[in-house]
Structure formats: C-alpha cells, structure tokens
Design a protein around this motif. Sequence first.
Motif, PDB file in Angstrom:
ATOM      1  N   VAL B  55       0.820  -1.226   0.000  1.00  9.42           N
ATOM      2  CA  VAL B  55       0.000   0.000   0.000  1.00  9.42           C
ATOM      3  C   VAL B  55       0.848   1.268   0.000  1.00  9.42           C
ATOM      4  O   VAL B  55       0.655   2.168   0.821  1.00  9.42           O
ATOM      5  N   THR B  56       1.762   1.351  -0.952  1.00  9.58           N
ATOM      6  CA  THR B  56       2.648   2.502  -1.017  1.00  9.58           C
ATOM      7  C   THR B  56       2.144   3.549  -1.996  1.00  9.58           C
ATOM      8  O   THR B  56       1.950   4.711  -1.647  1.00  9.58           O
ATOM      9  N   ASN B 172      -4.878   3.512   2.612  1.00 10.31           N
ATOM     10  CA  ASN B 172      -3.713   4.400   2.561  1.00 10.31           C
ATOM     11  C   ASN B 172      -2.762   4.021   1.436  1.00 10.31           C
ATOM     12  O   ASN B 172      -1.539   4.110   1.576  1.00 10.31           O
ATOM     13  N   ALA B 173      -3.341   3.564   0.317  1.00  8.76           N
ATOM     14  CA  ALA B 173      -2.518   3.060  -0.776  1.00  8.76           C
ATOM     15  C   ALA B 173      -1.983   4.184  -1.647  1.00  8.76           C
ATOM     16  O   ALA B 173      -0.887   4.108  -2.181  1.00  8.76           O
ATOM     17  N   GLY B 174      -2.766   5.232  -1.820  1.00  8.59           N
ATOM     18  CA  GLY B 174      -2.274   6.371  -2.581  1.00  8.59           C
ATOM     19  C   GLY B 174      -2.282   6.187  -4.082  1.00  8.59           C
ATOM     20  O   GLY B 174      -1.801   7.041  -4.812  1.00  8.59           O
ATOM     21  N   THR B 276       1.268   9.075   5.144  1.00  8.30           N
ATOM     22  CA  THR B 276       1.200   7.724   4.634  1.00  8.30           C
ATOM     23  C   THR B 276       0.233   7.448   3.518  1.00  8.30           C
ATOM     24  O   THR B 276       0.425   6.509   2.771  1.00  8.30           O
ATOM     25  N   ALA B 277      -0.828   8.265   3.343  1.00  8.67           N
ATOM     26  CA  ALA B 277      -1.757   7.980   2.251  1.00  8.67           C
ATOM     27  C   ALA B 277      -1.061   8.165   0.916  1.00  8.67           C
ATOM     28  O   ALA B 277      -1.064   7.300   0.050  1.00  8.67           O
ATOM     29  N   GLY B 278      -0.428   9.323   0.749  1.00  6.83           N
ATOM     30  CA  GLY B 278       0.367   9.522  -0.446  1.00  6.83           C
ATOM     31  C   GLY B 278      -0.376  10.084  -1.638  1.00  6.83           C
ATOM     32  O   GLY B 278       0.169  10.134  -2.734  1.00  6.83           O
ATOM     33  N   THR B 388       6.010   3.720   3.169  1.00  7.63           N
ATOM     34  CA  THR B 388       4.918   3.361   2.248  1.00  7.63           C
ATOM     35  C   THR B 388       3.932   4.510   2.061  1.00  7.63           C
ATOM     36  O   THR B 388       2.729   4.333   2.148  1.00  7.63           O
ATOM     37  N   VAL B 389       4.495   5.691   1.790  1.00  2.00           N
ATOM     38  CA  VAL B 389       3.676   6.877   1.557  1.00  2.00           C
ATOM     39  C   VAL B 389       3.290   6.963   0.091  1.00  2.00           C
ATOM     40  O   VAL B 389       2.122   7.071  -0.269  1.00  2.00           O
ATOM     41  N   GLY B 390       4.306   6.930  -0.771  1.00  2.00           N
ATOM     42  CA  GLY B 390       4.022   6.939  -2.192  1.00  2.00           C
ATOM     43  C   GLY B 390       4.065   8.308  -2.836  1.00  2.00           C
ATOM     44  O   GLY B 390       3.881   8.420  -4.044  1.00  2.00           O
TER      45      GLY B 390
HETATM   46  K     K Z   1       0.580   5.056   0.610  1.00  2.00           K
END
Ligand code: K
Lengths: 444, 444
Positions: B55-56, B172-174, B276-278, B388-390
């Motif tokens: 989930v990055t 929070n995958a972004g 972290t969501a990104g 794992t922010v993205g």
């Molecule tokens: K993320």
Amino acid sequence: MKVREVQHPAHIVPLAFLITILIGTALLMLPVSRADAVGAPWIAALFTAVSAVCVTGLVTVDTGTYWSSFGQWVIMALFQIGGFGMMTAATLLGLLVNRSFRLRTRLTAQAETHTLGIGDVSSVAKLVLFVTVIVEVMTALALALRLHLGYDLPLAEAAWSGLFHSVSAFNNAGFSIHADGLIRYASDSYFLAPVMLAIVIGGLGFPVLQDLRNKLRDPQHWSVHTKLTLVGTAVLLAGGAILLLAFEWANPRTLGSMPAGDKLLSAIFASVSARTAGFNSIDIGGLTHESLGLHYFLMFIGGGSAGTAGGVKVGTAMILVMLVIAEIRGRMDTEAFGRRISHSAQRQAITVLVLSSAVVVLGTVFILHTTEIATDRVIFEVISAFATVGLSTGITADLPDSAQLMLILLMYIGRVGTITLAASLALGEHRMPFRYPEEHPVVG
Amino acid sequence: MKVREVQHPAHIVPLAFLITILIGTALLMLPVSRADAVGAPWIAALFTAVSAVCVTGLVTVDTGTYWSSFGQWVIMALFQIGGFGMMTAATLLGLLVNRSFRLRTRLTAQAETHTLGIGDVSSVAKLVLFVTVIVEVMTALALALRLHLGYDLPLAEAAWSGLFHSVSAFNNAGFSIHADGLIRYASDSYFLAPVMLAIVIGGLGFPVLQDLRNKLRDPQHWSVHTKLTLVGTAVLLAGGAILLLAFEWANPRTLGSMPAGDKLLSAIFASVSARTAGFNSIDIGGLTHESLGLHYFLMFIGGGSAGTAGGVKVGTAMILVMLVIAEIRGRMDTEAFGRRISHSAQRQAITVLVLSSAVVVLGTVFILHTTEIATDRVIFEVISAFATVGLSTGITADLPDSAQLMLILLMYIGRVGTITLAASLALGEHRMPFRYPEEHPVVG
Ligand SMILES: [K+]
Ligand SMILES: [K+]
C-alpha cells in the motif's frame, strides 16, 4: 531532595562562556586586531569570537589575512581558554553527577558530596592544564621542526605556525592561518600525524585520559565509559576512513588525482578531523553527496565527553547502540562490558540525542527558509556549527546576517548546551512519592 | 521461556506478503493487464505489485493509462488484500504481545495464552472486514455521487473512480487512476473531505478504532495507546497543515496562485496525506526545501499502529516524546495519561526508530552512490518508499533498475519489517539468571 536546591555549576558555565565571548568580540573589534588596521564590523568579530571560544573553526573572514598578528593571538587565546574551560567544566559536572548517582543508589546520605569543593576545582584544573601543556608543547615542537626543516620556513615563522596549529588541534578548534586549511600538507604525513594525535588525545575527553594514565596496563579496571568511548572512537575512525576512501576514490575534486598512499592518508585525516576538529586537507565543497551524508553522521556524534570535542559525544551514541543490541538480543538489561547501564543514563542519552536533533532540524529549516541554498549544504553547515566541527562546504561567508546569527546561536548551544543539559538532567531527577500502574503501549 | 519456542505469526507475515507479491507480479505481466495488450516488463510489474501490496502508491508507470481495466482491478485487489492483511496481522501480533506482557508481569502461568487460537484469528479478521466494508462503501458512494453530479461523469465511470479512490484511501494506498494524482480536485472539498476521512480512519489503526467503537463516550477508559495515538495524530495533522501553509503560502508552484480558502484546503489535505496515504493535490516536485524537510518528518512517523498506515507509527514516536518530557521534568518514570510506560516498550520504541533510521540512511546512501540526483530528492523518495507513503518528487520513474530495486526492498522492509520487528522484539525478551552491577556512564 537537596540536590535540586544546590546552586550547581551547570548554571555558571553558560554565563562564563558568554562573558568570554563578549570580551573576545570587543578585542577583535579593535583596529589593532585587523590586518588593515580598521576595526572589524561587529558581526565578523562576534562570529569569530564565538567560533573561537566554542572551538568550532567556522569563519566568515580568512584568519591568516583578515586579522593582524595581534588578532590571531587573541583568537588563539580564545580557543585555548574555550577548550580548557570546557574540559574543566565538563569534568567537574561529571564528578558532580557521578557523586549524586552513587549517593542515590547507595542511599548513604553524605550531604557534603552534593557539592564541589574548591579542592575539586583546583585539582581538576591543574590536571587539565598539565595534559594540555604537555600535548600542546610536544605537538608544537614536532610541527615547528617539520616546517623549519621540511619547508625551509624561518624559525620564528615555523614556531608560530607550529604553536597555532598545535593549540588549534589539541583544542579541536580547527582554526588555521591558511585560507585553504591544511590542503598544502595533504600528502605530508610528518605534519599531519602530530596534528591527528593531538586531535584524538584532546577529543577523547578527560575521564578517558585519566583512566588511561592511571591504569594503562590494567584495561579490565577501566570504566565502562572509557571502554565505550575507546571502542566507539576506533570504530568511527576506521569506518569513516574506509567509507571516505570508497566514496571519494575516483572523485577528481578530492582524492581522484592522488597516488594511493596519499588517498589513504587524506581519508584517515578527514575521518579524524570530521569528528569535531574541523581541519581539512581536501576540498569539502568537492565531496560526493554520500560523503557529505557520512560527514553529517560523524560530525553529529563528535568525540569523547568532557574533552575538547563537540557533538552529542561518542559515549552517548554508544549507549544507544548498546540499548538496541540488548533489545535485539532479548536481554532485559542494557549491558556493556559486564555492567548494566542504568535506566537513567539510557534516558538521558536519548534525551540528548532527541533535543540535539531537534536543534539541528530547527536550525536547518530556519536557514532553508531565509536563503536559497541547497538542502544538503545547509544541513552540513548547521551540523558543523552545532557539533562545533568547523568544516564548511564554503557557504558560511556568503550567508546573510540572519543565517550567520543562527550559526552563532548553534555554536553556542552546541558547545555549552550539550554538557550543561546532560548534567542538569542527571542532577534534576527525583523520586516520586508514588508510581502509576505500568502499561505496555503498542510499538511499531 | 516457552514464548521463544512457539512458532509465532511474526514469521508467517513476511512469507504471506511475498507470495501475494509474486502472484500480483505474474498477473500484471499478462498481456491482458496492459492497456496496449503487450505484457509488461518484469521490473514494472514487480514494482507495481510491491507498491500495491505494501500500500505505497509509488509508481514507475502511470496507473490510469499503462494498465488495462483488468490490470487496474488487479492493482486494486492487491492493495485491498495488502491493507486488510496488514491490519489483521498487526492486530493479531499486538494481541500476542499484550498477552505475553500481561503474563510476564502478573506471573500467572497460563500456557495457553502464549498462542493465538483460530477463534482469535477469525474474530479479528471479521471485525477488520466489517470496518473496511463500512468505510469503503460509504466513501465510494460519496465520491461516486460527487463525480456524477458535480463533474457529469457517466454513472459507471463515476462508480469505478469512486470505488478505486475509496479503497485506495482507506487502505492508505495512494494509487490514483489519474497521472497527476488528485490535483484536479485540489479545490473540491466535497471530493477531498470523504477521501481525508477514509485516510484518517484507516490510518488510526485497529486498536484505536476498537477503543473508539466500544467506549466512544468513555474516554477515561481508552488505553494509553489510543490516547497517545489520537493526541499525536491531532498534533501532527494540525502542525503539518500550519507549517505547510507558512512554507508554501507564496510559492507559485504550489499554493501561491490559489485563493486563501483553497490554500487552507490544500494544506490540510497535504498534511493528512503526507502521513502515509500519499495522494497529492499539489505538485510535490514544486515544494520548497523546508516543506520537503517537513515531509521527511511527517512521512517517517506515519500513522497509527495496526492500521493501513506505514512509518514508524505515531504511538512509537509518542513514547519517545513522553520519555524526553519525563527526563526534562526529572521524573523517574516515563508517564502518559496516568500510566507508567514499561521500560521494555520504551526500549522497543527506540530500537524501532534507530533501525528504521538506519534503513533509510543505507537506502539513501545506496541511491546517492548509484545516481547523480540531488540529496534532498533522494531522501524524500527513500522515506516515501520505506514509510509506504508513495508521494514522489518525480524521480522514481527515471531511476535506474538498481535504484528501483532498492525502493522495492525499502517498501517491503518498511511495510513488513516494522510490524514484525516490534512483535519479535517484544516476544523475544527473556529474563536472565543474574544481572550485572549497575553503572552510570557519562552522557553528553
Ligand atoms: K501510501
Ligand atoms: K572544531
């Protein structure tokens, strides 16, 4: 509870440094201090005085050409006083902390051990003076001889340069009378070896030197602090040199064009110097990105406690390393060399690390916000100031006044703050009449 | 001592994630996954699969145009599985740690509480699924309605986009199906508000959600972990938004040209999303140096434990804050909300922070050594991957394979490593038959 009421020396140190800085600034503003006999502007004088008293070595004007011979004597006196004062003050504070710790753990209420007697002060000061004079005189002689015999410098000039660089090295001040630092001696191991020796001896710190002097043949009885500092110093020196060699081997702006022997010498010197001395025999502005990053790390850690080195100190970093190792090994206690490291020492080490990081971050954000300089160079200069290293990628002289004032503040906090903070924390701890129930919150 | 022998789930989690990643990579390499019906190269498929399962949200190819509709379903399935798996696994590990802690402190030897029963697993999984479905369905509905009514998108397209962004937000995958992220919705609070709500709820973590659900009206009985996480989250959200507003107010590349209301909305969204969501509603590559630095901090800390957020976690950081506060106040115990934080939790928190920092430093040095990219951008991308922010300053797609593989490794370690590390540390602690004498080494 009496400990908290005693007026302990942690309050005197910041004031003493401030007064020395103000006197130094005033002296440097006199026309006689300038090479061209016109009084220096206050900001240049203040910056130089703070840099000297805090044994940092960052400069906004060239020491060898901007200041007169008198001015250079003033600067040397300031970093000699700064280094001596720091070493003495930190040793005395450590003595106080140690007594207070023993008192609390042994619960033998000897009220007189709370305070420092005049006898403590004079005996510590005498010992520090003794070590200082021995190391500085021997280093100065070695350097002067080398300059006189190897470079055909007239005796007076060789003696002056030898003395200046010797005092600067032992006090980890990093001031040089040459605009390009020690780059001209980059391949001269006869010059660099005594400098490195003085740097390392001054940087180990007084408690370690005392242990080595009293029990050189008896390493089992060295204190945990001595062992941690020596191991940490050895690892940082060797690791720093190896990584610098790897990162700079082919870099044409630093080691690239040197023969292999000189590369090795320069890498070792840079590793020794990065941990607070701040002399440079290569061009710091030409380092690769990864070497700059390595310097952040080496500079931030610095040298030994209660010496002339800055940074958060090797011992502080080693406590953190031991904590992590103990946690990974699943040991209940944080251990080192057959001793259990007290919870309070661990918490103090972490507090020093966190607050120091916070100061570096705030200083960096401030300068980023007021200038347009690249982040990696700003971080470098801020850590160099805070850890009183004095290495520079070359931006300091061109910074606006606001950013120079921030560096001044960082040098002062970095030098005076770290030792008084640790002592204040250690002396400020007090037992509570009750304890809250324990809880184990989620981690990670 | 039995705890150490039990085959605990900390070993299963890394393997389960690895298998999911391999299956995802294989699916994405199928021609049917590509928009142009030619199989994707393995590195693009692997990078996307790791980024989705962890989930990055970092991508080397544009999600909306490079992959077919089938490929996008695969990606959404991967980050849904990844988020769900992470939340369930971390909650179960936390349960195990908590039982083991209680067991040790109470010394009541109930052997069966060492392990997790099948009942634990199914009840936690059910609860996580319940929360996931509720939040995702409501968010998807809100987004689809907004897209249909506000942007005249056909119902099917609005539903698909709403679903994709809802699942991406809660986990929070972004990931976004738009190449420029959510910049087109930068001034649309009707779209951004549900997204932010889903991000925050998913990012608080399951233990906090459970406390809130069971004892919403009874904050006194929330666990210390819940209180620490809520306070930390509120401070980080508000502080992040205020600082971003200050740093970007006049920056023409980000907030500069917006009306004041949109500046505020964008700053809040960026603050929510950085941890972290990104998702991005402004151009990350256009941020000022100081905002990039702020992002390092927010990204590294991340969200709540046992949720869909990454980073070292708010609770971990708050334990460090409480430790420093206690030390400065001179309290013997590290306290929070009327509870004493156990020594082992403190040491675990510090170990997680130190090892995480070490991973970030090593990753940064590696990429600096293999590319010529500026340090501040490399640090950004490395922390973004590890936590794992993205978010990206735009360098990821152009990195050489070696650096992309390093980011893949960082995403995997950052996601799988942090939760299993903390659990392994907590479960690995054992008492020793004797203790060494205590010593208080010098600090500072
Ligand atoms: K993320
Ligand atoms: K120095």
